[in-house]
Design a protein around this motif. Structure first.
Motif, mmCIF file in Angstrom:
data_model
loop_
_atom_site.group_PDB
_atom_site.id
_atom_site.type_symbol
_atom_site.label_atom_id
_atom_site.label_comp_id
_atom_site.label_asym_id
_atom_site.label_seq_id
_atom_site.Cartn_x
_atom_site.Cartn_y
_atom_site.Cartn_z
ATOM 1 N N ALA A 36 0.847 -1.199 0.000
ATOM 2 C CA ALA A 36 0.000 0.000 0.000
ATOM 3 C C ALA A 36 0.883 1.249 0.000
ATOM 4 O O ALA A 36 1.999 1.236 0.539
ATOM 5 N N PRO A 37 0.393 2.348 -0.609
ATOM 6 C CA PRO A 37 1.186 3.586 -0.661
ATOM 7 C C PRO A 37 0.901 4.526 0.520
ATOM 8 O O PRO A 37 -0.240 4.656 0.952
ATOM 9 N N MET A 66 0.965 1.265 -8.417
ATOM 10 C CA MET A 66 0.923 1.748 -7.031
ATOM 11 C C MET A 66 -0.493 2.170 -6.660
ATOM 12 O O MET A 66 -1.008 1.817 -5.586
ATOM 13 N N THR A 68 -2.936 -0.357 -5.546
ATOM 14 C CA THR A 68 -2.786 -0.949 -4.213
ATOM 15 C C THR A 68 -3.317 -0.055 -3.107
ATOM 16 O O THR A 68 -3.236 -0.415 -1.929
ATOM 17 N N ARG A 79 -8.485 3.619 9.896
ATOM 18 C CA ARG A 79 -9.654 3.651 9.034
ATOM 19 C C ARG A 79 -10.752 4.475 9.708
ATOM 20 O O ARG A 79 -10.686 4.760 10.906
ATOM 21 N N GLU A 102 -2.749 6.456 8.971
ATOM 22 C CA GLU A 102 -3.987 6.816 9.663
ATOM 23 C C GLU A 102 -4.848 5.583 9.912
ATOM 24 O O GLU A 102 -4.742 4.579 9.196
ATOM 25 N N TYR A 119 -0.763 13.742 -8.685
ATOM 26 C CA TYR A 119 0.620 13.287 -8.752
ATOM 27 C C TYR A 119 1.473 14.276 -9.526
ATOM 28 O O TYR A 119 0.971 15.046 -10.339
ATOM 29 N N ALA A 135 -6.466 0.728 -3.093
ATOM 30 C CA ALA A 135 -7.850 0.275 -2.915
ATOM 31 C C ALA A 135 -7.925 -0.642 -1.702
ATOM 32 O O ALA A 135 -6.953 -1.345 -1.391
ATOM 33 N N ARG A 136 -9.054 -0.622 -1.051
ATOM 34 C CA ARG A 136 -9.190 -1.487 0.125
ATOM 35 C C ARG A 136 -9.552 -2.896 -0.330
ATOM 36 O O ARG A 136 -10.635 -3.144 -0.826
HETATM 37 C C1 LIG Z 1 -0.546 8.225 -3.204
HETATM 38 C C2 LIG Z 1 -1.236 7.804 -1.934
HETATM 39 C C3 LIG Z 1 -0.727 8.175 -0.714
HETATM 40 C C4 LIG Z 1 -1.343 7.771 0.483
HETATM 41 N N1 LIG Z 1 -0.795 8.168 1.661
HETATM 42 C C5 LIG Z 1 -1.346 7.741 2.821
HETATM 43 C C6 LIG Z 1 -0.749 8.093 4.073
HETATM 44 O O1 LIG Z 1 0.290 8.747 4.142
HETATM 45 N N2 LIG Z 1 -1.344 7.638 5.206
HETATM 46 C C7 LIG Z 1 -2.454 6.848 5.169
HETATM 47 O O2 LIG Z 1 -2.935 6.442 6.226
HETATM 48 N N3 LIG Z 1 -3.027 6.488 4.000
HETATM 49 C C8 LIG Z 1 -2.509 6.907 2.827
HETATM 50 N N4 LIG Z 1 -3.058 6.520 1.638
HETATM 51 C C9 LIG Z 1 -4.192 5.606 1.642
HETATM 52 C C10 LIG Z 1 -3.742 4.143 1.806
HETATM 53 O O3 LIG Z 1 -2.864 3.753 0.766
HETATM 54 C C11 LIG Z 1 -5.009 3.238 1.787
HETATM 55 O O4 LIG Z 1 -5.782 3.507 2.936
HETATM 56 C C12 LIG Z 1 -4.697 1.759 1.678
HETATM 57 O O5 LIG Z 1 -5.901 1.065 1.397
HETATM 58 C C13 LIG Z 1 -4.116 1.174 2.953
HETATM 59 O O6 LIG Z 1 -3.889 -0.189 2.690
HETATM 60 P P1 LIG Z 1 -3.698 -1.291 3.801
HETATM 61 O O7 LIG Z 1 -4.985 -1.414 4.579
HETATM 62 O O8 LIG Z 1 -3.383 -2.498 2.983
HETATM 63 O O9 LIG Z 1 -2.580 -0.866 4.699
HETATM 64 C C14 LIG Z 1 -2.501 6.955 0.437
HETATM 65 C C15 LIG Z 1 -3.035 6.595 -0.812
HETATM 66 C C16 LIG Z 1 -2.416 7.020 -1.983
HETATM 67 C C17 LIG Z 1 -2.993 6.617 -3.314
#
Ligand SMILES: Cc1cc2nc3c(=O)[nH]c(=O)nc-3n(C[C@H](O)[C@H](O)[C@H](O)COP(=O)(O)O)c2cc1C
Length: 187
Positions: free
Chosen positions: A22-23, A75, A78, A44, A42, A165, A80-81
């Motif tokens: 995840a990003p 990227m 990834t 959810r 952060e 971006y 997406a939930r």
């Molecule tokens: C470019 C980008 C940057 C992101 N940065 C953050 C971040 O810094 N902190 C955060 O909590 N979520 C961030 N997100 C959202 C998470 O990637 C998203 O919640 C993701 O589903 C988390 O996946 P996980 O549950 O597999 O950890 C970002 C999303 C994108 C597309």
């Protein structure tokens, strides 16, 4: 924040070994010696931890991959939930390459990957601040100059700005009053 931030494309595994990717753009350098980086993950909306935060808390390991322009769509896929049991490497159509010192894989196509062990974490506000110590760097030779320094114009990392971006091809220097005997401050 309407200023570009780097993106930590973060690989973890759950205790059963299921990979997650995840990003995170709340990401920066935390220390240079030893090398450490920080991520702010952060919770959810329902207050539950994201898979990445839960996996790091349980295993103490992660890999941060840098996102080149060519990897942008993969990227973004990834973020997406997905169900925790889904392999996000497969969902992003990227290849997993084994790390040397930690269990989570790195993204084989990423030009720079940093294997990290959890140094400490701090619940803060609605997030978990994660500080990782980089124990191994993988750098594609194509993005380095002859002195082994990373060239940003070869790396072409993506930045995050205001939900959009930004590329990093266009840069410029300013005449800095901070230049020391060895030249300008390169931070
Ligand atoms: C470019 C980008 C940057 C992101 N940065 C953050 C971040 O810094 N902190 C955060 O909590 N979520 C961030 N997100 C959202 C998470 O990637 C998203 O919640 C993701 O589903 C988390 O996946 P996980 O549950 O597999 O950890 C970002 C999303 C994108 C597309």
């Amino acid at each position: 924040m309407s200023c570009p931030r780097p993106i930590a494309w973060t690989s973890t595994v759950d205790p059963e070994g299921v990979p997650n990717l995840a990003p995170f753009s709340y990401f920066t350098v935390a220390s240079t010696d030893p090398p450490m980086l920080s991520l702010t993950i952060e919770k959810r909306d329902d207050g539950a931890p994201k898979d990445t935060a839960a996996n790091i808390a349980r295993t103490g390991e992660f890999v941060v991959d840098i996102v080149s322009e060519a990897l942008g769509e993969a990227m973004a896929a990834t973020s997406a939930r997905l169900p925790a049991e889904d392999d996000e490497f497969a969902a992003a159509k990227t290849s997993a390459a084994p790390a040397r010192h930690v269990v989570p894989a790195r993204v084989a196509e990423s030009p720079v990957s940093m294997e990290c062990v959890l140094e400490r974490s701090l619940p803060i506000g609605n997030a978990l601040l994660v500080i990782g110590r980089a124990v191994c760097f993988h750098v594609c030779p194509d993005v380095m100059d002859e002195h082994g320094r990373i060239r940003h114009d070869r790396l072409r990392a993506l930045g995050r700005i205001g939900g959009r971006y930004l590329g990093t091809a266009d840069t410029f220097s300013l005449s800095s009053g901070r230049a020391g005997p060895d030249g300008a401050d390169t931070r």
